[in-house]
Scaffold this motif. Structure first.
Motif, short mmCIF file in Angstrom:
data_model
loop_
_atom_site.label_atom_id
_atom_site.label_comp_id
_atom_site.label_asym_id
_atom_site.label_seq_id
_atom_site.Cartn_x
_atom_site.Cartn_y
_atom_site.Cartn_z
N GLU A 6 0.84 -1.20 0.00
CA GLU A 6 0.00 0.00 0.00
C GLU A 6 0.87 1.25 0.00
O GLU A 6 1.99 1.25 0.53
CB GLU A 6 -0.91 0.05 1.23
CG GLU A 6 -1.86 -1.11 1.39
CD GLU A 6 -1.35 -2.15 2.37
OE1 GLU A 6 -2.16 -2.89 2.95
OE2 GLU A 6 -0.11 -2.22 2.56
N CYS A 22 -2.64 0.25 -4.02
CA CYS A 22 -2.18 -1.05 -3.51
C CYS A 22 -1.81 -1.91 -4.71
O CYS A 22 -2.66 -2.24 -5.53
CB CYS A 22 -3.26 -1.72 -2.69
SG CYS A 22 -2.85 -3.41 -2.18
N TRP A 36 -10.37 -2.85 0.55
CA TRP A 36 -9.69 -1.96 1.48
C TRP A 36 -10.36 -2.07 2.85
O TRP A 36 -11.61 -2.11 2.94
CB TRP A 36 -9.77 -0.51 1.01
CG TRP A 36 -8.86 -0.19 -0.12
CD1 TRP A 36 -9.16 -0.15 -1.44
CD2 TRP A 36 -7.47 0.17 -0.01
NE1 TRP A 36 -8.06 0.20 -2.17
CE2 TRP A 36 -7.01 0.40 -1.33
CE3 TRP A 36 -6.58 0.31 1.04
CZ2 TRP A 36 -5.69 0.77 -1.61
CZ3 TRP A 36 -5.27 0.68 0.77
CH2 TRP A 36 -4.84 0.90 -0.54
N SER A 50 -14.76 -2.86 -1.54
CA SER A 50 -14.19 -3.93 -2.33
C SER A 50 -14.59 -3.74 -3.79
O SER A 50 -15.53 -2.99 -4.09
CB SER A 50 -14.66 -5.31 -1.84
OG SER A 50 -16.06 -5.48 -2.08
N CYS A 98 -4.94 -2.98 2.31
CA CYS A 98 -5.62 -3.62 1.18
C CYS A 98 -5.51 -5.13 1.34
O CYS A 98 -4.75 -5.65 2.15
CB CYS A 98 -5.08 -3.16 -0.16
SG CYS A 98 -3.50 -3.85 -0.62
#
Length: 124
Positions: A6, A22, A36, A50, A98
């Motif tokens: 990240e 990420c 996340w 997501s 992430c």
């Protein structure tokens, strides 16, 4: 093995914006989404957003809906997920992580591998 890195965290004033990135490698066919999460000090990690890696379908937590946007890009073997954070609030201050996982029946299920996290601090 999955590797997640990240970046993009920092200090920003309330109302400002940040973009987190990420980079993921080593993803296999058991996953079809990336997500996340964030963790406030002393609290459990909480889901933020997501996105499915096939059709880029997003899912958001109510706390960030309308302010954050998750996107995904694929370049050969490298998958990158972004989190655009707008109208930031002091309560958004946290370490952001992430993850790769599976999206199934309307829910995101994270895998066990996490990145090192990136600190986001929002000053009032």
């Amino acid at each position: 093995q999955v590797y997640l890195v990240e970046s993009g965290g920092g200090l920003v004033q309330a109302g400002g914006s940040l973009r987190l990135s990420c980079a993921a490698s080593g993803i296999d066919f058991s996953t079809n989404a990336m997500g996340w999460y964030r963790q406030h000090p002393g609290n459990q990690r909480e889901f933020i957003a997501s996105i499915t890696t096939g059709d880029s379908s997003p899912l958001y937590a109510d706390s960030v809906k309308g302010r954050f946007a998750i996107t995904f890009s694929r370049d050969n073997a490298k998958n990158t997920v972004f989190l655009e954070m707008n109208r930031l609030k002091p309560e958004d201050t946290a370490v952001y992580y992430c993850n790769v996982g599976r999206f199934l029946n309307g829910n995101y299920y994270p895998a066990s591998t996490w990145g090192q996290g990136t600190q986001v601090t929002v000053s009032s």
